[in-house]
Motif scaffolding. Structure first.
Motif, short mmCIF file in Angstrom:
data_model
loop_
_atom_site.label_atom_id
_atom_site.label_comp_id
_atom_site.label_asym_id
_atom_site.label_seq_id
_atom_site.Cartn_x
_atom_site.Cartn_y
_atom_site.Cartn_z
N VAL A 41 0.81 -1.19 -0.03
CA VAL A 41 -0.02 -0.09 0.08
C VAL A 41 0.91 1.29 -0.21
N ARG A 42 2.04 1.26 0.77
CA ARG A 42 2.75 2.37 0.71
C ARG A 42 3.38 2.66 -0.69
N GLU A 43 3.90 1.56 -1.40
CA GLU A 43 4.37 1.77 -2.50
C GLU A 43 3.30 2.20 -3.67
N ILE A 44 2.03 1.83 -3.37
CA ILE A 44 1.02 2.16 -4.46
C ILE A 44 0.55 3.70 -4.20
N ILE A 45 0.72 4.15 -3.21
CA ILE A 45 0.12 5.58 -2.79
C ILE A 45 1.08 6.34 -3.65
N VAL A 46 0.31 7.18 -4.29
CA VAL A 46 1.30 8.36 -5.09
C VAL A 46 0.27 9.73 -4.83
N TYR A 47 1.20 11.02 -4.33
CA TYR A 47 0.34 12.15 -4.18
C TYR A 47 0.30 13.08 -5.51
N ARG A 48 -0.67 13.37 -6.01
CA ARG A 48 -0.72 14.28 -6.86
C ARG A 48 -1.64 15.48 -6.58
N GLN A 49 -1.02 16.49 -7.29
CA GLN A 49 -1.49 17.86 -6.97
C GLN A 49 -2.48 18.22 -8.11
N HIS A 50 -3.42 19.04 -7.99
CA HIS A 50 -4.22 19.58 -9.18
C HIS A 50 -3.46 20.68 -9.70
N TRP A 51 -3.66 20.96 -11.13
CA TRP A 51 -2.94 21.95 -11.88
C TRP A 51 -3.50 23.42 -11.59
N LEU A 52 -4.72 23.45 -11.01
CA LEU A 52 -5.06 24.83 -10.89
C LEU A 52 -4.49 25.60 -10.02
N PRO A 53 -4.16 25.18 -8.74
CA PRO A 53 -3.47 26.26 -7.79
C PRO A 53 -2.24 26.67 -8.40
N TRP A 54 -1.45 25.81 -8.98
CA TRP A 54 -0.13 26.09 -9.51
C TRP A 54 -0.31 26.96 -10.44
N THR A 55 -1.44 27.04 -11.57
CA THR A 55 -1.60 27.78 -12.68
C THR A 55 -2.20 29.21 -12.25
N LEU A 56 -2.96 29.40 -11.21
CA LEU A 56 -3.26 30.62 -10.53
C LEU A 56 -1.95 31.21 -9.84
N LEU A 57 -1.22 30.46 -9.15
CA LEU A 57 0.12 31.05 -8.56
C LEU A 57 1.02 31.71 -9.57
N ILE A 58 1.37 30.89 -10.84
CA ILE A 58 2.13 31.63 -11.72
C ILE A 58 1.56 32.78 -12.34
N THR A 59 0.10 32.61 -12.70
CA THR A 59 -0.36 33.73 -13.29
C THR A 59 -0.44 34.85 -12.36
N THR A 60 -0.60 34.79 -11.33
CA THR A 60 -0.39 35.95 -10.19
C THR A 60 0.81 36.76 -10.40
N TRP A 61 1.83 35.81 -10.37
CA TRP A 61 3.27 36.26 -9.98
C TRP A 61 3.59 36.96 -11.41
N LEU A 62 3.23 36.48 -12.48
CA LEU A 62 3.51 37.17 -13.87
C LEU A 62 2.75 38.35 -13.81
N GLY A 63 1.43 38.43 -13.42
CA GLY A 63 0.82 39.62 -13.35
C GLY A 63 1.41 40.85 -12.51
N ILE A 64 1.57 40.28 -11.29
CA ILE A 64 2.64 41.27 -10.46
C ILE A 64 3.74 41.99 -11.11
N GLY A 65 4.45 40.70 -11.57
CA GLY A 65 5.85 41.03 -12.42
C GLY A 65 5.40 42.07 -13.52
N LEU A 66 4.50 42.11 -14.30
CA LEU A 66 4.08 42.90 -15.34
C LEU A 66 3.58 44.22 -14.81
N TYR A 67 2.94 44.13 -13.84
CA TYR A 67 2.29 45.48 -13.16
C TYR A 67 3.54 46.34 -12.80
N VAL A 68 4.59 45.79 -11.86
CA VAL A 68 5.70 46.41 -11.61
C VAL A 68 6.38 46.87 -12.62
N ALA A 69 6.64 45.98 -13.83
CA ALA A 69 7.27 46.49 -14.83
C ALA A 69 7.07 47.77 -15.66
N VAL A 70 5.65 47.78 -15.70
CA VAL A 70 4.78 48.77 -16.51
C VAL A 70 4.71 49.94 -15.47
#
Length: 114
Positions: A81-110
């Motif tokens: 059972v320990r070998e079979i368990i694989v933790y997977r995270q959903h893609w949505l939180p990472w996408t939102l995080l990256i989008t937020t940082w890109l948005g902040i970076g663009l705002y600061v640059a502009v």
């Protein structure tokens, strides 16, 4: 102490055997006959108790044996059972995080340019 030595019956066993012997006593029966019947009943009760203790010991041995046999199987199952368990995270939180940082970076640059 040998296994076949006779042990004196407990007082409860003696009382119970005497009560049973008096209940089944015949009118012409002597005290000596009643005493012999009482001793026979005591021996029967003691034999029954010994048999029950022996059965309980055997069941306990079998239960322990099964537990010992199943313990390694449980450990193997846990490892699988320990070998079979694989933790997977959903893609949505990472996408939102990256989008937020890109948005902040663009705002600061502009904002820096103007």
């Amino acid at each position: 102490m040998s296994k076949n030595s006779y042990q004196k019956p407990s007082p409860q066993t003696q009382d119970e055997a005497l009560k049973i012997a008096k209940r089944i006593q015949r009118p012409a029966q002597t005290k000596e006959q009643t005493k012999l019947i009482t001793q026979g009943i005591q021996q029967g009760i003691d034999l029954y108790k010994r048999q029950q203790k022996e059965k309980a010991r055997e069941l306990n041995k079998q239960r322990k044996k099964l537990a010992n046999q199943q313990a390694p199987l449980r450990e193997q199952d846990d490892e699988e059972v320990r070998e079979i368990i694989v933790y997977r995270q959903h893609w949505l939180p990472w996408t939102l995080l990256i989008t937020t940082w890109l948005g902040i970076g663009l705002y600061v640059a502009v904002a820096h340019v103007f």
